[in-house]
Each structure stands twice: as structure tokens, then as C-alpha cells.
Write an enzyme that holds these catalytic residues in place. Structure first.
Site, PDB file in Angstrom:
ATOM      1  N   HIS A 191      -9.562   0.651   5.311  1.00 12.14           N
ATOM      2  CA  HIS A 191      -8.261   0.923   5.928  1.00 12.14           C
ATOM      3  C   HIS A 191      -8.461   1.919   7.078  1.00 12.14           C
ATOM      4  O   HIS A 191      -9.284   2.828   6.984  1.00 12.14           O
ATOM      5  CB  HIS A 191      -7.282   1.484   4.887  1.00 12.14           C
ATOM      6  CG  HIS A 191      -5.881   1.556   5.420  1.00 12.14           C
ATOM      7  ND1 HIS A 191      -5.458   2.582   6.223  1.00 12.14           N
ATOM      8  CD2 HIS A 191      -4.820   0.714   5.280  1.00 12.14           C
ATOM      9  CE1 HIS A 191      -4.187   2.367   6.553  1.00 12.14           C
ATOM     10  NE2 HIS A 191      -3.789   1.244   6.002  1.00 12.14           N
ATOM     11  N   GLU A 218      -4.944  -5.254  11.092  1.00 12.16           N
ATOM     12  CA  GLU A 218      -3.982  -4.172  11.256  1.00 12.16           C
ATOM     13  C   GLU A 218      -4.290  -3.374  12.521  1.00 12.16           C
ATOM     14  O   GLU A 218      -5.155  -2.482  12.499  1.00 12.16           O
ATOM     15  CB  GLU A 218      -4.057  -3.215  10.062  1.00 12.16           C
ATOM     16  CG  GLU A 218      -3.778  -3.870   8.736  1.00 12.16           C
ATOM     17  CD  GLU A 218      -3.295  -2.843   7.726  1.00 12.16           C
ATOM     18  OE1 GLU A 218      -2.133  -2.932   7.338  1.00 12.16           O
ATOM     19  OE2 GLU A 218      -4.067  -1.948   7.366  1.00 12.16           O
ATOM     20  N   SER A 264       3.661  -1.912  10.457  1.00 15.82           N
ATOM     21  CA  SER A 264       5.118  -1.869  10.649  1.00 15.82           C
ATOM     22  C   SER A 264       5.814  -3.174  10.262  1.00 15.82           C
ATOM     23  O   SER A 264       6.779  -3.600  10.908  1.00 15.82           O
ATOM     24  CB  SER A 264       5.469  -1.460  12.082  1.00 15.82           C
ATOM     25  OG  SER A 264       5.011  -0.134  12.333  1.00 15.82           O
ATOM     26  N   ASN A 290       0.859  -1.189   0.000  1.00 15.01           N
ATOM     27  CA  ASN A 290       0.000   0.000   0.000  1.00 15.01           C
ATOM     28  C   ASN A 290       0.895   1.240   0.000  1.00 15.01           C
ATOM     29  O   ASN A 290       1.473   1.589   1.027  1.00 15.01           O
ATOM     30  CB  ASN A 290      -0.895  -0.052   1.251  1.00 15.01           C
ATOM     31  CG  ASN A 290      -1.746   1.194   1.408  1.00 15.01           C
ATOM     32  OD1 ASN A 290      -1.784   2.058   0.524  1.00 15.01           O
ATOM     33  ND2 ASN A 290      -2.436   1.296   2.540  1.00 15.01           N
ATOM     34  N   TRP A 291       0.991   1.879  -1.152  1.00  9.57           N
ATOM     35  CA  TRP A 291       1.886   3.035  -1.281  1.00  9.57           C
ATOM     36  C   TRP A 291       1.310   4.277  -0.621  1.00  9.57           C
ATOM     37  O   TRP A 291       1.999   5.285  -0.497  1.00  9.57           O
ATOM     38  CB  TRP A 291       2.154   3.333  -2.757  1.00  9.57           C
ATOM     39  CG  TRP A 291       2.869   2.273  -3.517  1.00  9.57           C
ATOM     40  CD1 TRP A 291       3.231   1.023  -3.090  1.00  9.57           C
ATOM     41  CD2 TRP A 291       3.339   2.374  -4.871  1.00  9.57           C
ATOM     42  NE1 TRP A 291       3.886   0.338  -4.087  1.00  9.57           N
ATOM     43  CE2 TRP A 291       3.953   1.151  -5.195  1.00  9.57           C
ATOM     44  CE3 TRP A 291       3.281   3.371  -5.850  1.00  9.57           C
ATOM     45  CZ2 TRP A 291       4.526   0.906  -6.446  1.00  9.57           C
ATOM     46  CZ3 TRP A 291       3.832   3.131  -7.094  1.00  9.57           C
ATOM     47  CH2 TRP A 291       4.458   1.909  -7.393  1.00  9.57           C
ATOM     48  N   LYS A 292       0.038   4.237  -0.270  1.00  8.08           N
ATOM     49  CA  LYS A 292      -0.641   5.407   0.312  1.00  8.08           C
ATOM     50  C   LYS A 292      -0.450   6.627  -0.605  1.00  8.08           C
ATOM     51  O   LYS A 292      -0.412   6.466  -1.822  1.00  8.08           O
ATOM     52  CB  LYS A 292      -0.146   5.641   1.748  1.00  8.08           C
ATOM     53  CG  LYS A 292      -0.275   4.355   2.589  1.00  8.08           C
ATOM     54  CD  LYS A 292      -0.066   4.541   4.049  1.00  8.08           C
ATOM     55  CE  LYS A 292      -0.258   3.193   4.748  1.00  8.08           C
ATOM     56  NZ  LYS A 292      -0.114   3.268   6.197  1.00  8.08           N
ATOM     57  N   GLY A 299       2.901  -1.067   4.305  1.00  9.07           N
ATOM     58  CA  GLY A 299       2.847   0.342   3.923  1.00  9.07           C
ATOM     59  C   GLY A 299       4.238   0.851   3.585  1.00  9.07           C
ATOM     60  O   GLY A 299       4.731   0.682   2.476  1.00  9.07           O
ATOM     61  N   GLY A 300       4.879   1.465   4.567  1.00 11.10           N
ATOM     62  CA  GLY A 300       6.169   2.126   4.347  1.00 11.10           C
ATOM     63  C   GLY A 300       7.187   1.291   3.583  1.00 11.10           C
ATOM     64  O   GLY A 300       7.821   1.783   2.634  1.00 11.10           O
ATOM     65  N   GLY A 326       2.602   2.415  10.699  1.00  9.05           N
ATOM     66  CA  GLY A 326       3.494   3.548  10.479  1.00  9.05           C
ATOM     67  C   GLY A 326       4.233   4.016  11.714  1.00  9.05           C
ATOM     68  O   GLY A 326       4.807   5.104  11.722  1.00  9.05           O
ATOM     69  N   GLU A 337      -6.856   4.401   7.980  1.00  4.64           N
ATOM     70  CA  GLU A 337      -6.697   5.820   7.613  1.00  4.64           C
ATOM     71  C   GLU A 337      -7.974   6.356   6.969  1.00  4.64           C
ATOM     72  O   GLU A 337      -8.312   7.532   7.135  1.00  4.64           O
ATOM     73  CB  GLU A 337      -5.456   5.984   6.718  1.00  4.64           C
ATOM     74  CG  GLU A 337      -4.185   5.848   7.558  1.00  4.64           C
ATOM     75  CD  GLU A 337      -2.960   5.380   6.823  1.00  4.64           C
ATOM     76  OE1 GLU A 337      -2.913   5.424   5.575  1.00  4.64           O
ATOM     77  OE2 GLU A 337      -2.012   4.952   7.515  1.00  4.64           O
TER      78      GLU A 337
HETATM   79  P1  PGA Z   1       2.973   0.420   7.600  1.00  9.76           P
HETATM   80  O1  PGA Z   1       1.471   0.542   7.062  1.00  9.76           O
HETATM   81  O2  PGA Z   1       3.564  -0.850   7.040  1.00  9.76           O
HETATM   82  O3  PGA Z   1       3.662   1.648   7.114  1.00  9.76           O
HETATM   83  O4  PGA Z   1       2.893   0.354   9.094  1.00  9.76           O
HETATM   84  C1  PGA Z   1       0.646  -0.594   7.021  1.00  9.76           C
HETATM   85  C2  PGA Z   1      -0.688  -0.275   6.427  1.00  9.76           C
HETATM   86  O5  PGA Z   1      -1.201   0.841   6.593  1.00  9.76           O
HETATM   87  O6  PGA Z   1      -1.279  -1.139   5.763  1.00  9.76           O
END
Ligand code: PGA
Length: 250
Positions: free
Chosen positions: A95, A164, A210, A10-12, A231-232, A170, A97
């Protein structure tokens, strides 16, 4: 029960177009043909067409990060499931977010899940507790699953659940592998109660929060964890490829 794990990247809201194109071609080089795991790349919406082109003919699949529940209409800024279906085969729904930064309600998550399935997209339904909900995590997961699947009679084979914990996203504060395993097993039990044992056993449940190259093996070897939502670390082709290979090898 052998389940093919799924790793999502997930590149966000990251990457300029040139960076996205370079990352897509690096991922293609690193991961095309990987056996033992499905790999889903979720770039920002404007680069979905680039991703579809760059990954055409490879084993890598394209996913969107969000979707609107209406198929079309006067919804400025929104993107519908039928639109996404022409450039993507997956979509992340619910998600944290979207839920907590954009105020997505449980009803909206449910509507997005149903719209995605109706358009032939495979949804990754994200669930997980916030820091202040740790003491009642089972109730939170039960509510998110109940509301997420409202009106859905059978668990479709192409639904993936991403567990999650919001406090782990993050932050570098990943859940312990034992805790992540326990939560994913709990989700599977809840799916069995809501649907049936066979479909719960077949459902892929990812861990997310993470995930990095240094911890993925500990998650991947857990019996109820079937891949990861990243994510990251998904913005670094070499790191993401290492994560995908570790999942495939587990
Ligand atoms: P992260 O994000 O790996 O940066 O913690 C995970 C996600 O939001 O799916």
C-alpha cells in the site's frame, strides 16, 4: 473473460474496538450472501480476531493491512504471514502508505508478497503513481510490477492488483473512470507480457482512490476494473454496502 470482482475495505488505523465490533456486525447484516462480488474486510491488526469471529460462516472475508516477510523471530511489533493466516485469508501488500510513509522498499514489498503466498494468504498488491510521476505512469507501474513479482514464476490466481494513484487516496480527487480503466488495462497488458495472456485475463485488478457511493458505478462498469479498494468509505457500513452492491450488479 468473466472475473469475479473483489471489493476491499481498508479501515487503516481507524476504529476503537467497540466501533470495530459494531461495524463488523453491521457489515455482516448488510452484505452476507452478496452474490457477484467478493468482499474483504481489512480492520486494524488488533481487531483481526474479532473480525474472524464476527464474519465466521458468512461470505465476507478478512484481510490484514500489512505483513512482515519473516515467518517468526525477534522482530518487535511485526506480524508474520503464518500468524495472519489463522485469522485472515487476505493481506494488502505494498500500500502506498506503507511505501511512502513507512519507507517500505520494493524489495520488502516483494518479500511480503512471497511470504503471503507461502502462508496461503491472498495478496492484494497495491501499485500506483505519485503526483509527480503522472507523466511517466507507465514506467512507474512497470517497475512496481517487475519488482513486486521478482522471483515469482507464474501469476497465482489468488493475487489481486489494486491500481491506486497515490494522489487520489484520501483526497477526494478520484481518477476519472476513463483514466482508471486505461491504467488497469495497461497493468493487464504488462501482466500478460510478464506472465501470459491467460493468467493476465484471469487476474482481478481493482481501482482505489477516493471511491465513494457516488462514483463506484462508473468504475465498476469498466471492462478492466474488477472491483475497488476502499479506504474512507469503508468505515460507513451503509456506504460500503452500497459500493459492494454496485460492484456486484455491474
Ligand atoms: P480512500 O483510500 O478510499 O480513502 O481514498 C483508498 C486506499 O487507501 O486504499
Amino acid at each position: 473473460m468473466a472475473r469475479l470482482p473483489v471489493v476491499g475495505g481498508n479501515w487503516k488505523m481507524h476504529t476503537a474496538r467497540g466501533e470495530a465490533v459494531a461495524l463488523l456486525s453491521a457489515l455482516r447484516r448488510e452484505l452476507d450472501g452478496l452474490a457477484g462480488a467478493q468482499v474483504v474486510i481489512c480492520p486494524p491488526a488488533p481487531w483481526l480476531g474479532d473480525a474472524a469471529d464476527a464474519l465466521a460462516g458468512t461470505t465476507l472475508e478478512v484481510g490484514a493491512q500489512d505483513v512482515h516477510w519473516e515467518p517468526k523471530g525477534a522482530f518487535t511489533g511485526a506480524v508474520s504471514a503464518p500468524m495472519l493466516a489463522s485469522v485472515a485469508s487476505w493481506v494488502i501488500v505494498g500500500h502506498s502508505e506503507r511505501r511512502y510513509l513507512f519507507g517500505e522498499t520494493a524489495e520488502e514489498t516483494n518479500a511480503k508478497l512471497r511470504a503471503s503466498l507461502a502462508a496461503g494468504l491472498s495478496p492484494i498488491l497495491a501499485v500506483g503513481e505519485r503526483q509527480e510521476e503522472i507523466g511517466r505512469v507507465a514506467d512507474v507501474l512497470a517497475a512496481q510490477l517487475t519488482e513486486g513479482f521478482r522471483g515469482i514464476e507464474r501469476l497465482p490466481a489468488d493475487v489481486v492488483i489494486a491500481y491506486e494513484p497515490v494522489w487520489a487516496i484520501g483526497t477526494g480527487l478520484a481518477a476519472t473512470p476513463d483514466d482508471a480503466q486505461a491504467r488497469c488495462a495497461l497493468i493487464r497488458t504488462m501482466l500478460a507480457e510478464r506472465f501470459n495472456t491467460a493468467s493476465a485475463d484471469a487476474c482481478r485488478i481493482q481501482y482505489g482512490g477516493s471511491v465513494i457511493t457516488g462514483n463506484i458505478e462508473d468504475y465498476a462498469k469498466q471492462p478492466d476494473i474488477d472491483g475497488a479498494l476502499v479506504g474512507g468509505a469503508s468505515l460507513d457500513a451503509a456506504a460500503f454496502a452500497t459500493i459492494c452492491r454496485a460492484v456486484a450488479a455491474a
